[in-house]
Design a protein around this motif. Structure first.
Motif, PDB file in Angstrom:
ATOM      1  N   GLU A   1       0.836  -1.199   0.000  1.00  0.00           N
ATOM      2  CA  GLU A   1       0.000   0.000   0.000  1.00  0.00           C
ATOM      3  C   GLU A   1       0.871   1.250   0.000  1.00  0.00           C
ATOM      4  OE1 GLU A   1      -3.942   0.859   2.354  1.00  0.00           O
ATOM      5  OE2 GLU A   1      -2.254   1.335   3.662  1.00  0.00           O
TER       6      GLU A   1
ATOM      7  N   SER B   1      -1.258  -2.561  -4.592  1.00  0.00           N
ATOM      8  CA  SER B   1      -2.677  -2.867  -4.789  1.00  0.00           C
ATOM      9  C   SER B   1      -3.579  -1.856  -4.097  1.00  0.00           C
ATOM     10  CB  SER B   1      -2.989  -4.268  -4.244  1.00  0.00           C
ATOM     11  OG  SER B   1      -2.584  -4.372  -2.891  1.00  0.00           O
TER      12      SER B   1
ATOM     13  N   LEU C   1      -6.662   0.133  -8.578  1.00  0.00           N
ATOM     14  CA  LEU C   1      -6.194   0.122  -7.194  1.00  0.00           C
ATOM     15  C   LEU C   1      -7.338   0.378  -6.233  1.00  0.00           C
ATOM     16  CD1 LEU C   1      -2.973   2.300  -7.728  1.00  0.00           C
ATOM     17  CD2 LEU C   1      -3.115  -0.197  -7.647  1.00  0.00           C
TER      18      LEU C   1
END
Length: 524
Positions: free
Chosen positions: A407, A427, A461
């Protein structure tokens, strides 16, 4: 020839030879009109004297030339020893000599000198993003610009790295402040490097000379003021005040104490829930480290994390947080019926991301604690990966292949663009709390946040919003389709015992209330 009629030319020959032996090479004998054997010898001696004189003259010229060369070489060496090879400015040695001379003049009745110490803001990012060659060119341009704002009597020096100094002999506070402001102005202008544009702003500390000071005292005080300027913000000028020394001593003491705190029981972990906005279900927790100082109480990370980076213990701190928080997660999974998608989010520094054994360390911890890789999310800042260095990219790709979530933290405060993030093995994107502060007070801010959310989604995302502090903010984000978030509206960061009590009783948060049912006030 009898002794009484001895030829006087023989005595002249002997006297001439004696003079030649003494180095009187200009000695000559006038031949007679006899043109006999004696005159032949006289001519030979004269020729020898002339040849010796020519040889000596040539020797003298060579000696003079060699002496001049040696003198110039000495001067060049002295100049090199007193100057910075990259920028041509004076170096630290020359600066210290200049300070001592200016202080000596002040002791004899002249006005005291002023010393400005400059440290470029975020220069490391220039090297990281564009390479050290570009960084060197920036330093050369900075040197030229600083030279353009000083008087002929002033001295500009580079102390090393991105640190510069300006010595102003016989200067008042007004003059020193004026030069500092002009320096900020010229450094605030963009530097063009081929197709690149770079800004090299600086923090400046100013120290006015005082009676009885040494060169080391003046430099230390200016350095102290400069660090005070950096702590306050970028492009700041701070004039030295005695109280700054106490602050610096306190910081040095804290640095020494922090080294021991990591290996002792002084560091503690807090956990802030991350919730599903549609249901308030707890999706996981973010790990936040605190320093429980025996005398100063609970010290927040904003105070000691930069210090840990500065003194080189951030690696040890990162490893401590990672191992201890994963052990806590293992206990929770054993004791409570956590959802399968419950995730622990751990912040990782740029330094740790460059460690070659990072992936093996994470893999070993997960295996030893019997934790699935997907239960761990590593949060990294934009600046930690802006260079896309080989080691950093290897770490991120390997962690992703292992199954660990990646992240980007504090999105919206650094250098990343959505197109850039699409190229990275991440992601999730955590949107910085600063974007929510003016959500309901600034015209167009809600639309701006909505656009950012759409861009993040378009990049494939997941967006997580931090800093949610009111029900209105939560409702607005939920209406925009944001899936998850965290903030004081849902829960403050909780000590391990309180976080355990929360997870033991519910999977859903009562938004706006603490675990005891009391109202949670916004952080501000």
């Amino acid at each position: 020839m009898s002794a009484d009629n001895k030829d006087p030319r023989l005595a002249m020959l002997v006297e001439s030879i004696v003079r030649l032996s003494r180095g009187e090479l200009s000695s000559r004998i006038e031949p007679s009109t006899a043109r006999d054997e004696v005159d032949a010898v006289i001519t030979g001696v004269n020729l020898l004297a002339e040849e010796l004189e020519q040889v000596y003259e040539q020797f003298e010229k060579r000696v003079e030339s060699r002496t001049a060369m040696l003198r110039q070489a000495h001067l060049d060496m002295m100049k090199m020893a007193m100057s910075d090879a990259l920028t041509g400015l004076a170096n630290r040695v020359a600066l210290m000599e200049g300070i001592e001379e200016a202080l000596g003049q002040a002791a004899n009745g002249a006005a005291p000198p002023a010393l400005l110490l400059l440290d470029l803001d975020s220069f490391k990012n220039v090297n990281d993003r564009f390479g050290h060659d570009a960084g060197d060119r920036v330093l050369q341009e900075v040197a030229a610009r600083l030279n353009s704002v000083v008087r002929e009597s002033d001295l500009v020096a580079r102390l090393g790295g991105d640190e510069f100094a300006i010595l102003l002999p016989a200067a008042s506070k007004e003059v020193a402040t004026q030069v500092a402001r002009r320096a900020l102005e010229v450094l605030g202008e963009q530097i063009q490097l081929d197709s690149l544009h770079v800004t090299a702003k600086a923090s400046i500390g100013v120290r006015l000379g005082a009676p009885g000071q040494t060169a080391d005292d003046l430099l230390l005080d200016a350095d102290t003021a400069m660090y005070a300027a950096k702590r306050e913000g970028r492009s700041i000028i701070k004039i030295f005040e005695p109280v700054m020394l106490y602050s610096r001593q306190l910081r040095s003491q804290m640095a020494a104490e922090l080294r021991g705190a990591i290996s002792s029981d002084e560091l503690i972990l807090h956990y802030q829930p991350v919730v599903e906005l549609a249901t308030n279900r707890i999706l996981g927790v973010e790990v936040l480290v605190r320093w429980q100082h025996p005398l100063r109480g609970l010290i927040p990370p904003d105070t000691f994390i930069p210090l840990a980076e500065e003194i080189g213990v951030i690696h040890d701190l990162d490893r401590w947080v990672m191992s201890n928080s994963l052990r806590q997660l293992a206990e929770w999974r054993k004791d409570f019926a956590l959802d399968d998608d419950f995730q622990l989010r751990v912040n990782l520094s740029a330094v740790e991301l460059k460690q070659l054994d990072l992936v093996d360390h994470v893999r070993s911890l997960l295996r030893a604690l019997h934790l699935p890789a997907h239960s761990l999310v590593i949060e990294i800042t934009e600046t930690a990966i802006v260079t896309r260095g080989e080691v950093e990219m290897y770490s991120l790709l390997s962690l992703q292949q292992l199954g660990v979530g990646i992240e980007i933290d504090d999105f919206g405060t650094g250098y990343s663009s959505i197109s850039y993030l699409r190229e990275l093995p991440v992601s999730m994107v955590k949107v910085d709390r600063s974007l929510l502060v003016e959500l309901n007070t600034r015209t167009g801010q809600l639309e701006f946040v909505a656009a950012i959310l759409q861009l993040i989604r378009a990049a494939g995302l997941e967006a997580v919003f931090e800093g949610i502090e009111t029900r209105e903010q939560a409702d607005q984000l939920r209406a925009l389709g944001c899936a998850s978030g965290q903030g004081y509206y849902f829960s403050r960061p909780l000590p391990a015992d309180d976080a355990s009590a929360l997870l033991a009783t519910t999977r859903y948060l009562r938004a706006g209330e603490g675990i005891d049912g009391s109202e949670i006030a916004p952080s501000r």
